[in-house]
Design an enzyme around this catalytic site. Structure first.
Site, PDB file in Angstrom:
ATOM      1  N   CYS A 103       1.312  -1.159  -0.395  1.00 51.16           N
ATOM      2  CA  CYS A 103      -0.166  -0.018  -0.155  1.00 51.16           C
ATOM      3  C   CYS A 103       0.741   1.404  -0.266  1.00 51.16           C
ATOM      4  O   CYS A 103       1.912   1.375  -0.811  1.00 51.16           O
ATOM      5  CB  CYS A 103      -0.944  -0.069   0.773  1.00 51.16           C
ATOM      6  SG  CYS A 103      -0.365   0.320   2.590  1.00 51.16           S
ATOM      7  N   PHE A 104       0.414   2.140   0.459  1.00 53.61           N
ATOM      8  CA  PHE A 104       1.609   3.204   0.600  1.00 53.61           C
ATOM      9  C   PHE A 104       2.543   3.598   1.307  1.00 53.61           C
ATOM     10  O   PHE A 104       3.464   3.761   1.175  1.00 53.61           O
ATOM     11  CB  PHE A 104       0.470   4.531   0.616  1.00 53.61           C
ATOM     12  CG  PHE A 104       1.155   6.295   0.048  1.00 53.61           C
ATOM     13  CD1 PHE A 104       1.837   6.334  -0.479  1.00 53.61           C
ATOM     14  CD2 PHE A 104       1.923   6.643   1.551  1.00 53.61           C
ATOM     15  CE1 PHE A 104       2.463   7.640  -0.814  1.00 53.61           C
ATOM     16  CE2 PHE A 104       2.508   7.890   1.263  1.00 53.61           C
ATOM     17  CZ  PHE A 104       2.985   8.229   0.173  1.00 53.61           C
TER      18      PHE A 104
END
Length: 370
Positions: A103-104
């Site tokens: 994810c980020f």
């Protein structure tokens, strides 16, 4: 771009990231579509945990009520469709057994998604640090490339600089990756990538080249390639690097440009849009390219050359021959491109180490590969 320029990556993590990119490891990008659209990695596939709207709602909740409330809302929002999303991740992992996910920041979204998969009998690795860490690492690769041995390939328009770069196994194709030829006629049928995706791809190319060569051969190019920009430190390195210059005869250059601007673009537009709409788009492409240099040509000369272009298009449409295009390509070389490039090259003469025909320059670069 240096939007993530913080502390340097950990050496062990750097080695992992390098391995992931060099092995072309498939990557599941869990970020929302709007995040993915801003920039992505070459082998990544966007299979988001949350939609754009869900992500926005969770973000608002986090700001107003804190992490615990945001997590609870996230679970609530994705609950009705989570099995469908898990199935997509599982299918991707089945088709790509070596896949990793991120994810980020490699945090909550990654851990939740990996746990969902594990609960469904699928194990998958999480990229430590997530997108942010991978992006930071590739920024470092681009910045460090400026300190490598760089050789810049120059020459008048039509000398085959890009063709030469593509023919070398240590050529860094900054135009090809930008999907633009870097001139008024440089636009391609398909759009340019986003700036971040462009930088990411260049960095991955640099990693691959560095496996077998300490030298990067790059085309002499301005800072901007269409709407994109060469990474600043890399461009600074290019601006001080030694050069080689291709000096091919005008006739060869004209034939190359006629093929690139006319034959090839006719085919590309037709394949993308169909014969009728493709022809209209091709016609517009050439007229827009010429219009882009009208001020340099002057109003009267532009009008004359534009009439020649119209006649060439009419001939091509009726006979299929592109020969008439040589009649307008030749004057834009003599009246615009050649004088402009020779002026620019005149300021770089002290950097020129070799000049010759396309083949001679290619042989010189091959010998001096290391």
């Amino acid at each position: 771009m240096s939007e993530l320029k913080v502390k340097q990556s950990d050496p062990q993590e750097q080695q992992l990231y390098r391995s992931l990119f060099l092995s072309k490891t498939p990557l599941i990008d869990l970020r929302a579509p709007v995040e993915f659209a801003q920039g992505a990695f070459p082998e990544s596939c966007n299979l988001p945990l949350m939609t754009d709207n869900e992500r926005e709602q969770v973000g608002t909740c986090y700001k107003k009520k804190g992490q615990e409330a945001a997590i609870a809302l996230g679970h609530q929002l994705v609950a009705s469709d989570i099995q469908n999303r898990i199935e997509k991740w599982a299918r991707f992992k089945e088709e790509n057994p070596t896949a990793w996910l991120y994810c980020f920041r490699g945090g909550l979204r990654s851990r939740l998604s990996a746990q969902f998969l594990k609960d469904n009998g699928v194990d998958i690795n999480i990229v430590p640090g997530g997108y942010k860490a991978l992006r930071r690492y590739l920024i470092e690769v681009n910045e460090q490339a400026a300190d490598k041995k760089l050789i810049i390939v120059g020459g008048n328009t039509g000398c085959g600089k890009t063709l030469l770069i593509q023919a070398l196994d240590n050529g860094l194709d900054i135009e090809g990756r930008a999907n633009h030829r870097g001139s008024s006629f440089g636009k391609q049928v398909t759009p340019q990538p986003r700036q971040i995706s462009y930088e990411n791809q260049l960095a991955v190319d640099i990693l691959h080249i560095s496996q077998h060569s300490n030298t990067l051969v790059i085309e002499d190019e301005s800072k901007a390639v269409g709407t994109l920009y060469v990474p600043p430190l890399l461009f600074a390195g290019m601006a001080r690097a030694p050069m080689v210059v291709i000096n091919d005869p005008l006739e060869i250059r004209l034939q190359r440009l006629c093929y690139e601007y006319c034959t090839l673009m006719t085919e590309k537009f037709s394949q993308a849009l169909g014969p009728e709409q493709g022809w209209l788009a091709y016609d517009q492409y050439l007229h827009n390219g010429l219009f882009g240099i009208r001020k340099r040509l002057g109003t009267e000369k532009f009008k004359v050359i534009n009439d020649v272009l119209d006649a060439a298009l009419k001939q091509q449409q009726s006979t299929g021959s592109v020969a008439g295009h040589l009649n307008w390509i030749a004057p834009i070389l003599s009246d615009y491109y050649d004088p402009m490039y020779q002026y620019q090259l005149g300021k770089k003469t002290g950097r020129v180490e070799f000049s010759g025909t396309y083949q001679e320059v290619k042989e010189w670069l091959t010998v001096n590969k290391k």
